[in-house]
Design an enzyme around this catalytic site. Structure first.
Site, PDB file in Angstrom:
ATOM      1  N   CYS A 135     -53.232 -33.661  17.866  1.00  8.50           N
ATOM      2  CA  CYS A 135     -52.350 -33.755  19.031  1.00  8.50           C
ATOM      3  C   CYS A 135     -51.989 -35.218  19.296  1.00  8.50           C
ATOM      4  CB  CYS A 135     -53.013 -33.147  20.265  1.00  8.50           C
ATOM      5  SG  CYS A 135     -51.939 -33.237  21.722  1.00  8.50           S
ATOM      6  N   CYS A 138     -52.061 -36.415  23.026  1.00  5.83           N
ATOM      7  CA  CYS A 138     -53.419 -36.643  23.523  1.00  5.83           C
ATOM      8  C   CYS A 138     -54.022 -37.899  22.883  1.00  5.83           C
ATOM      9  CB  CYS A 138     -54.297 -35.429  23.259  1.00  5.83           C
ATOM     10  SG  CYS A 138     -53.825 -33.976  24.250  1.00  5.83           S
TER      11      CYS A 138
END
Length: 180
Positions: A135, A138
């Protein structure tokens, strides 16, 4: 089963992983991190990698180097990142910008439960798990929070190196088990 036992099960073609596993689980091999941080990052990464024998071995290793509270934080980070990484990767990859304006409406109380050094440790695990889960949103967020918290890039890189090795070991061992 210990980390050494699992290491011995790695096939010859994964010799580099054998060498890297020993290195990243030590302070000289993970510059900028102490043994508790190394243990936490390894444990969170093992949970994210989803190979039970490796997770159990890393949990035993981690218990030798981190407090029960730190181990709980590592597991909590892996749990919340398992959710957040999917949600925020979707938000990042979808082409419709309206999704960025809609509240996530996902409980993330565990993130707010840590302050000071404990927050930095939690963030290191979150970054590592986010790297395993792929991700980018993130990863950027945790990298920024860590650097704002005074964690240097070498420590951040060490956390991601641990995650990469733990994940690769999980993949190879899982395939070796499947092949019989």
């Amino acid at each position: 089963m210990s980390v050494a036992d699992l290491r011995s099960k790695l096939p010859e073609y994964a010799k580099d992983l054998k060498l890297n596993l020993d290195a990243v689980l030590s302070e000289p091999g993970a510059p900028g991190l102490n043994m508790a941080q190394i243990a936490m990052v390894a444990l969170g990464s093992a949970y994210a990698s989803r190979f039970k024998p490796l997770t159990e071995a890393i949990a035993a290793f981690a218990a030798e180097h981190a407090t029960p509270e730190q181990l709980t934080a590592a597991k909590g980070s892996a749990a919340i990142m398992g959710m957040n990484n999917i949600y925020y990767r979707f938000q990042h990859l979808v082409s419709h910008p309206e999704y960025e304006t809609i509240p996530a409406k996902l409980r993330m109380n565990v993130i707010a439960g840590y302050k000071g050094d404990a927050k930095n440790d939690f963030e290191l695990v979150s970054l590592a798990v986010s790297a395993v889960n792929g991700c980018g949103l993130c990863i950027d967020s945790h990298d920024r929070v860590l650097r704002e918290g005074g964690i240097g890039v070498q420590a951040i890189q060490s956390a991601v190196r641990i995650a990469s090795v733990i994940h690769a070991v999980a993949v190879v061992l899982e395939q070796a088990d499947a092949a019989g």
